[in-house]
Design a protein around this motif. Structure first.
Motif, short mmCIF file in Angstrom:
data_model
loop_
_atom_site.label_atom_id
_atom_site.label_comp_id
_atom_site.label_asym_id
_atom_site.label_seq_id
_atom_site.Cartn_x
_atom_site.Cartn_y
_atom_site.Cartn_z
N GLY A 155 6.94 0.93 6.90
CA GLY A 155 7.04 1.95 5.85
C GLY A 155 8.31 2.24 5.29
O GLY A 155 9.45 2.49 5.87
N SER B 244 1.95 -5.13 3.71
CA SER B 244 1.13 -5.72 4.34
C SER B 244 0.97 -7.25 4.14
O SER B 244 1.14 -7.81 3.00
CB SER B 244 -0.39 -5.02 3.77
N TYR C 146 0.92 -1.13 -0.05
CA TYR C 146 0.06 0.11 -0.12
C TYR C 146 0.92 1.21 -0.11
O TYR C 146 2.08 1.14 0.47
CB TYR C 146 -0.94 -0.09 1.31
N ARG C 147 0.43 2.30 -0.59
CA ARG C 147 1.11 3.52 -0.23
C ARG C 147 0.33 4.75 0.31
O ARG C 147 -1.01 4.75 0.25
CB ARG C 147 1.80 4.14 -1.59
N GLN C 148 0.99 5.63 0.83
CA GLN C 148 0.28 6.75 1.41
C GLN C 148 0.91 8.11 1.09
O GLN C 148 1.98 8.22 1.57
CB GLN C 148 0.02 6.72 3.12
N TRP D 242 1.34 -5.00 9.35
CA TRP D 242 1.88 -3.78 8.59
C TRP D 242 3.30 -3.60 8.94
O TRP D 242 3.83 -3.89 10.15
CB TRP D 242 1.23 -2.65 8.99
N TYR E 284 5.54 3.91 1.27
CA TYR E 284 4.97 2.41 0.85
C TYR E 284 5.21 1.39 1.93
O TYR E 284 6.32 1.26 2.62
CB TYR E 284 6.01 1.98 -0.28
N TYR E 285 4.02 0.69 2.03
CA TYR E 285 3.76 -0.03 3.44
C TYR E 285 3.65 -1.27 2.86
O TYR E 285 2.85 -1.77 2.09
CB TYR E 285 2.64 0.40 4.35
N GLN F 96 -5.49 9.28 1.72
CA GLN F 96 -5.56 7.99 2.47
C GLN F 96 -4.61 6.96 1.93
O GLN F 96 -4.30 6.93 0.70
CB GLN F 96 -6.87 7.68 2.25
N ARG F 97 -4.27 6.14 2.73
CA ARG F 97 -3.65 4.70 2.33
C ARG F 97 -4.28 4.22 0.96
O ARG F 97 -5.36 3.75 1.51
CB ARG F 97 -3.04 4.07 3.49
N GLU F 98 -3.79 3.81 0.20
CA GLU F 98 -4.16 3.03 -1.12
C GLU F 98 -3.51 1.74 -1.21
O GLU F 98 -2.36 1.69 -1.23
CB GLU F 98 -4.46 3.84 -2.16
#
Length: 116
Positions: free
Chosen positions: A109, A95, A36-38, A106, A92-93, A43-45
């Motif tokens: 990042g 998951s 995911y990225r924020q 998680w 970038y996270y 918002q995180r997507e």
């Protein structure tokens, strides 16, 4: 359970990066791993995800540019990012979902910055 991300950095538009996430502290394969990225103020997507059976899912904004892959036995997931653009700048996270219906884990990042 811990997720350790690496591979972020600063690049110019059109360049590439490869993110790596290694999961530890679990004795079986995660069902689904992904990225995911924020971006600031957003918002995180979801960027991309892949199940342990190899089914992948991509956000429309990265199709054709990013590729996700997994090394199941090592609980490792990769994100190859090509043709990076300034809009890809974000944290970038990683998951990881152990079992469907459970809460995901998680990572901390990793920053990706794309600028000229």
């Amino acid at each position: 359970v811990q997720l350790a991300e690496s591979g972020g950095g600063s690049v110019q538009p059109g360049e590439s990066l490869r993110l790596t996430c290694v999961g530890s502290g679990i004795v079986f394969d995660f069902d689904t791993m992904g990225w995911y990225r924020q971006a600031p103020g957003k918002q995180r997507e979801l960027v991309a995800s892949m199940t342990k059976s190899g089914i992948s899912n991509y956000a429309d904004f990265v199709k054709g540019r990013f590729t996700i892959s997994r090394d199941g036995p090592k609980n490792t997931v990769y994100l190859q990012m090509n043709s990076l653009q300034p809009d890809d700048t974000a944290v970038y996270y990683c998951s990881a979902l152990p079992v469907p219906g459970w809460s995901p884990y998680w990572g901390q990042g990793t920053q990706v910055t794309v600028s000229s």
